[in-house]
Structures are given as structure tokens and as C-alpha cells.
Write an enzyme that holds these catalytic residues in place. Structure first.
Site, PDB file in Angstrom:
ATOM      1  CG  ASN A  76      -1.583   1.324   1.471  1.00  0.00           C
ATOM      2  OD1 ASN A  76      -2.550   1.679   0.804  1.00  0.00           O
ATOM      3  ND2 ASN A  76      -1.071   2.078   2.429  1.00  0.00           N
TER       4      ASN A  76
ATOM      5  CE1 TYR B 256      -0.136   8.327  -6.928  1.00  0.00           C
ATOM      6  CE2 TYR B 256      -1.471   8.413  -8.911  1.00  0.00           C
ATOM      7  CZ  TYR B 256      -1.347   8.171  -7.555  1.00  0.00           C
ATOM      8  OH  TYR B 256      -2.454   7.768  -6.831  1.00  0.00           O
TER       9      TYR B 256
ATOM     10  CE  LYS C 173      -0.373   4.543  -6.850  1.00  0.00           C
ATOM     11  NZ  LYS C 173      -0.331   3.684  -5.644  1.00  0.00           N
TER      12      LYS C 173
END
Length: 274
Positions: A102, A172, A176
């Protein structure tokens, strides 16, 4: 009977935000928690990151709902940190059943010349996930009782979120998307071991990563972002709550999802269905 009775969960980025919420919800469902968080500032990140005091508060909140928890300050970019907390946690709790990769950062609004933000994003959210999976997976396999691995991706891991092309935003988005590839690889390899691997893809979540003064100032000074209909959720909610993601995590971690693997699960208020 609680849904995660007797299970042990390893969670990275546990000190606050989504990680804390996952720890509390899983403790409410009977799980014991092994937690890791950097509790330090990464210079390319524009908002204040979690602290040791935040980590202590997560411990307090997990214990307040009747859970057991062991934590350590550590960095997912450092494989020794991951191995150390897993050794400590499994020594205390005797097993490992669920892994939640996470830990994340959002260095998305720095100036374009901040190339370090690209490397930090990739190192934390792609290489860091690889480190967690590479170190934790053999432990699950050796235990021989199956398990569940869940990776926090993002709505940005299934589509483009058009903020800017700054280095941090690019890192980012790339990370992802990249963890989806890791998930598909590991889910195929581990299916025979009854170890399930999935990704979760939230829209914007009401945590300090998004709900902070610095990001608010950026949005206010760039109305093309705030007013872009393509950037908004179709459902009438600006930000979902961390517990909305945690509830999906609990489901994927539980036996209710025992034959669900290789899935990209959006928790996104319809963001990817426009």
C-alpha cells in the site's frame, strides 16, 4: 465468526491514510497486523508525510478495536527493512496470510525540472511493490496454506488522469500502471499455490495525500484541473473515504473472495466508467 479470524496481515504505508484504515478494518475482522512505514519526508513530496507519532496512533487505534499489531519504521525501497519487519511479525504471530502493498506517495505538482520526483515515485510505488512481493511471496509459498496479496494502484492505473506531465505525475501514473503488470505476472505464477493476487484502484481518497493545503492551493491556481469534467467522479462524491477502500480490501483478503485472482478492482465512484 469474524471474516479474518486468525489471519496475519502485512501492510506497508500503515502510519496513516489508507494504510491505517486497512489495519483498523482488518483488526476489526479478527486479523493481527504487521505494519511498516517510512515515517520520514521524501524531499520531492510536496505535502508533509507520516511521522512516528502517526505510526504510534495507528498502533493505538488497532489495539482499541481489540487487535494485535507490531510495527517498524522502514522504507519499501530498502529490502532489509521489509525482511526485518516480516521476521519480527511472523516471530510474534507465527504466520503470514495477507500482504497489502500500500505504501505510496504523490509528488505530482512539483515543477517539471524536478526529475528526482520521477525516480522517487517509481522507486516507492513500483520497485517498492516488487520488493514487498519478492520478499513476502516465498514465505506464503513455504507456509503452504494459500494467501492473498493486494496491491494499491489507483484510478490512474487504469486510465490517464490529466493533471500535468511533470516528472512526479508521470512517475505516479507509470508506477500505478506498472503494478498491474506485476499483479498479472504474480497471479498467474501463484495460482497453483492458492495465493491470490489483485489490485485495487481508488479514485481520490480523503487522506492527507490529497486533502492537504498544498494540493488545494495547486488546484485553486489551476482551475483547468478543478473544472475539468473528465477529472471528476460520475457519482456525486468528490473524494471517497479510506474505509471505502478498506472494505474492498477486507473482501479480497477474506475467503469470500477465495477464487478471485488477477482482478483490477476499481473503487472509484465510476471514474473509469465514463
Amino acid at each position: 465468526m469474524q471474516r479474518l479470524d486468525g489471519k496475519v496481515v502485512f501492510i506497508t504505508g500503515v502510519a496513516r491514510g489508507q494504510g491505517r484504515s486497512h489495519a483498523i478494518r482488518m483488526a476489526e475482522e479478527g486479523a493481527s497486523i504487521i505494519g511498516l512505514d517510512i515515517c520520514d519526508q521524501i524531499p520531492s513530496v510536496f505535502y508533509p508525510m507520516a511521522t512516528r507519532e502517526d505510526l504510534a496512533e495507528t498502533e493505538r487505534l488497532v489495539k482499541a478495536v481489540g487487535g494485535q499489531i507490531v510495527t517498524s519504521v522502514g522504507d519499501v525501497r530498502n529490502r532489509e527493512d521489509i525482511g526485518r519487519i516480516l521476521d519480527l511479525g511472523t516471530e510474534q504471530f507465527g504466520r503470514l496470510d495477507i500482504v497489502i502493498a500500500n505504501a505510496g506517495i504523490m509528488p505530482v505538482i512539483g515543477p517539471g525540472e524536478q526529475s528526482q520526483a520521477w525516480h522517487d515515485a517509481i522507486d516507492v510505488m513500483l520497485t517498492g511493490v516488487w520488493n514487498v512481493l519478492d520478499i513476502a511471496t516465498p514465505r506464503l509459498v513455504a507456509q503452504g496454506e494459500g494467501g492473498s496479496i493486494i496491491i494499491t494502484s489507483s484510478a490512474a492505473g487504469l486510465t490517464s488522469m490529466g493533471l500535468n506531465t511533470f516528472a512526479g505525475q508521470a512517475g505516479y501514473s507509470a508506477s500505478k500502471h506498472g503494478v498491474v503488470g506485476l499483479m498479472r505476472l504474480f497471479s498467474k505464477q501463484l495460482a497453483k499455490e492458492s495465493i491470490r493476487v489483485n489490485t485495487i484502484h481508488p479514485t481520490g481518497v480523503n487522506t492527507p495525500m490529497v486533502a492537504n493545503a498544498e494540493y488545494g492551493e495547486f488546484v485553486n491556481s489551476h482551475p483547468e484541473v478543478a473544472n475539468d469534467e473528465a477529472y471528476k467522479n460520475p457519482m456525486p462524491v468528490e473524494l471517497i473515504e479510506a474505509v471505502d477502500v478498506s472494505n474492498a480490501m477486507v473482501f479480497l483478503a477474506s475467503d469470500e473472495a477465495r477464487y478471485i485472482t488477477g482482478v483490477t478492482l476499481p473503487v472509484d465512484a465510476g471514474y473509469n466508467n465514463r
